[in-house]
Design an enzyme around this catalytic site. Structure first.
Site, PDB file in Angstrom:
ATOM      1  N   GLY A  22      -2.639  -6.061  -0.192  1.00 49.48           N
ATOM      2  CA  GLY A  22      -2.834  -7.664   0.012  1.00 49.48           C
ATOM      3  C   GLY A  22      -3.150  -8.029   1.255  1.00 49.48           C
ATOM      4  O   GLY A  22      -4.111  -8.532   1.771  1.00 49.48           O
ATOM      5  N   HIS A  23      -2.382  -7.611   2.247  1.00 47.54           N
ATOM      6  CA  HIS A  23      -2.302  -8.091   3.716  1.00 47.54           C
ATOM      7  C   HIS A  23      -3.356  -7.767   4.607  1.00 47.54           C
ATOM      8  O   HIS A  23      -3.827  -7.965   5.518  1.00 47.54           O
ATOM      9  CB  HIS A  23      -1.001  -8.063   4.396  1.00 47.54           C
ATOM     10  CG  HIS A  23      -0.573  -6.546   4.567  1.00 47.54           C
ATOM     11  ND1 HIS A  23      -0.654  -6.144   6.135  1.00 47.54           N
ATOM     12  CD2 HIS A  23      -0.260  -5.570   4.113  1.00 47.54           C
ATOM     13  CE1 HIS A  23      -0.075  -5.178   6.321  1.00 47.54           C
ATOM     14  NE2 HIS A  23       0.181  -4.580   4.886  1.00 47.54           N
TER      15      HIS A  23
ATOM     16  N   ASN B 128      -7.869   4.032   9.140  1.00 46.63           N
ATOM     17  CA  ASN B 128      -7.488   2.721   9.480  1.00 46.63           C
ATOM     18  C   ASN B 128      -7.662   2.655  11.047  1.00 46.63           C
ATOM     19  O   ASN B 128      -7.712   1.596  11.628  1.00 46.63           O
ATOM     20  CB  ASN B 128      -5.852   2.766   9.182  1.00 46.63           C
ATOM     21  CG  ASN B 128      -5.122   3.794   9.434  1.00 46.63           C
ATOM     22  OD1 ASN B 128      -5.498   4.729   8.964  1.00 46.63           O
ATOM     23  ND2 ASN B 128      -4.127   4.002  10.280  1.00 46.63           N
TER      24      ASN B 128
ATOM     25  N   CYS C 139       1.111   0.911  13.162  1.00 43.22           N
ATOM     26  CA  CYS C 139       2.381   1.768  12.601  1.00 43.22           C
ATOM     27  C   CYS C 139       2.658   3.038  13.630  1.00 43.22           C
ATOM     28  O   CYS C 139       3.768   3.246  13.758  1.00 43.22           O
ATOM     29  CB  CYS C 139       2.026   2.333  11.324  1.00 43.22           C
ATOM     30  SG  CYS C 139       1.207   1.360  10.399  1.00 43.22           S
TER      31      CYS C 139
ATOM     32  N   GLY D  12       0.697  -1.086   0.000  1.00 38.75           N
ATOM     33  CA  GLY D  12       0.155  -0.006   0.022  1.00 38.75           C
ATOM     34  C   GLY D  12       0.793   1.221   0.097  1.00 38.75           C
ATOM     35  O   GLY D  12       0.466   2.114  -0.776  1.00 38.75           O
TER      36      GLY D  12
ATOM     37  N   THR E 226      10.895  -7.774 -11.841  1.00 36.09           N
ATOM     38  CA  THR E 226      10.285  -9.153 -12.029  1.00 36.09           C
ATOM     39  C   THR E 226       9.089  -9.451 -10.981  1.00 36.09           C
ATOM     40  O   THR E 226       9.082  -9.199  -9.755  1.00 36.09           O
ATOM     41  CB  THR E 226      11.255 -10.302 -11.687  1.00 36.09           C
ATOM     42  OG1 THR E 226      12.304 -10.196 -12.717  1.00 36.09           O
ATOM     43  CG2 THR E 226      10.810 -11.795 -12.101  1.00 36.09           C
TER      44      THR E 226
END
Ligand SMILES: Cc1ncc(COP(=O)(O)O)c(C=O)c1O
Length: 391
Positions: free
Chosen positions: A199-200, A150, A324, A71, A236
């Protein structure tokens, strides 16, 4: 002792079906999607499928999805792309309650030639949208407003804000890291140019994110390198995690209704029971307009860190502010921006649920937390003082 995990805004469990989908791409199908051989090509097809799944979750086109590492990378890429595409514009608008991924970047830019307007919120965490509109100017390169907070879970009026910002032909970005997978999102219905997700936070793996970039939006890559992601993000591809994010997007879409019914019911039960059983407690944020899984509750005259330690003894994992910002004993910038009184901000705990929580777990928290608060208040000189004033 099995943990009771109610810290899902910090990170989520990888759903079993997500893990299962990822595993073969570590060892069996390890080809490079850019290779000419079909062993790599097969992997490329699987990435295509993952991109389509993310796009479905957002109501977007697959070409509008750029995979990246998190993110934070999405936020940085969006803001830096907007200012790079508008080199003559030196003004940024954001809010006082953004995640550090946006807040700290904007503060950094404010020391490097940019003027930044931080839009305030009220006591319930609601954005002062008029202040935002009054500050739009021909010099504004980008407006960045998170979709949902959040810490408080408060949801911002992205549709309305994006309409006004787009009328002025200004780039609009939203950090939707906490919103995606928890509330319906349809890019066809909002004027958002760029959107960040991670994703997490939606039962996918850590270290994978995506940036939505609306077709036609001027863009410049953050990581310049190979031709991956159509030259928009070199490096990649993190194949297993991209596949995991695709599966997690499908998982979230399938559980969206449960999130907004059963999970919301559990969150509301937690709220109502704790407020009823614990005097001098209050919700931080707009109860009517919050993410269905999140609540932040202030317990006056106790220390959040002490509450967390005692909860931890019962295996209950929660958070005092955002993960955080913990590590510092200062109340979080979000609670400060909301003007939560010091006595309550210090004792604020965030519970963030997921579809993996059960009612039994919530009942356990409801049983234990009042005893914890009572025990801590018995030791608190501030509580005794306030008690004697009250009585
Ligand atoms: C609103 C918001 N934005 C951005 C991030 C950063 O996401 P990541 O951990 O994937 O870098 C978080 C993580 O807590 C968040 O809650």
């Amino acid at each position: 002792m099995k943990e009771i995990y109610v810290d899902n805004n910090a990170t989520t469990k990888v759903a079993p079906e997500v893990l299962e989908e990822m595993l073969p791409y570590f060892s069996d199908f390890y080809g490079n999607p850019s290779s000419m051989h079909s062993f790599g090509g097969e992997v490329g097809l699987k990435i295509k499928e993952a991109r389509e799944k993310v796009a479905v979750l957002l109501g977007a086109a697959p070409e509008e999805i750029i995979f990246n590492s998190c993110g934070t990378e999405s936020d940085s890429t969006a803001i830096r792309a907007a200012i790079a595409s508008n080199p003559d514009k030196k003004h940024i608008i954001t809010t006082r309650v953004e995640h550090p991924a946006v807040k700290n970047l904007c503060e950094h830019l404010s020391k490097n030639g940019y003027r930044v307007t931080f839009v305030p919120v009220d006591r319930k965490g609601r954005l002062d949208v008029d202040y935002l509109y009054e500050n739009l100017s021909d010099d504004t390169a980008i407006v960045s407003v998170m979709w949902a907070n959040n810490e408080s879970g408060v949801i911002y009026p992205i549709k309305e804000i994006s309409r006004i910002v787009k009328d002025r032909r200004i780039v609009f970005h939203t950090d939707a890291v906490q919103a995606v997978g928890k509330i319906p999102i349809n890019m066809g219905e909002v004027g958002v140019d760029m959107l960040s997700l991670s994703g997490h936070k939606l039962h996918g793996p850590k270290g994978i994110g995506a940036l939505y970039v609306r077709k036609g939006t001027k863009f410049s890559p953050f990581l310049i390198g190979g031709h991956q992601e159509r030259g928009r993000r070199g490096g990649t591809e993190n194949v297993p995690s991209i596949i995991g994010l695709g599966k997690a997007s499908e998982f979230s879409a399938n559980h969206l209704e449960e999130e907004n019914t059963r999970v919301k019911y559990l969150r509301d039960k937690l709220d109502n029971e704790l407020l009823y059983r614990i005097p001098n407690s209050a919700i931080n944020g707009d109860r009517e307009n919050r993410l269905p899984n999140t609540t932040s509750i202030g317990f006056e005259y106790v220390e959040g860190e002490s509450i967390l330690l005692l909860l931890n003894e019962f295996g209950i994992c929660a958070s005092s502010g955002s993960a955080c910002t913990s590590g510092s004993l200062e109340p979080s910038h979000v609670l400060r921006a909301m003007g939560v009184p010091f006595t309550s901000a210090h004792g604020s705990i965030r519970f963030s649920l997921s579809v993996f929580n059960t009612e039994k777990e919530i009942d356990f928290i409801i049983e234990k937390l009042p005893l914890i608060i009572e025990r801590l208040r018995d030791m608190s000189p501030f509580w005794k003082q306030s008690d004697s004033v009250l009585s």
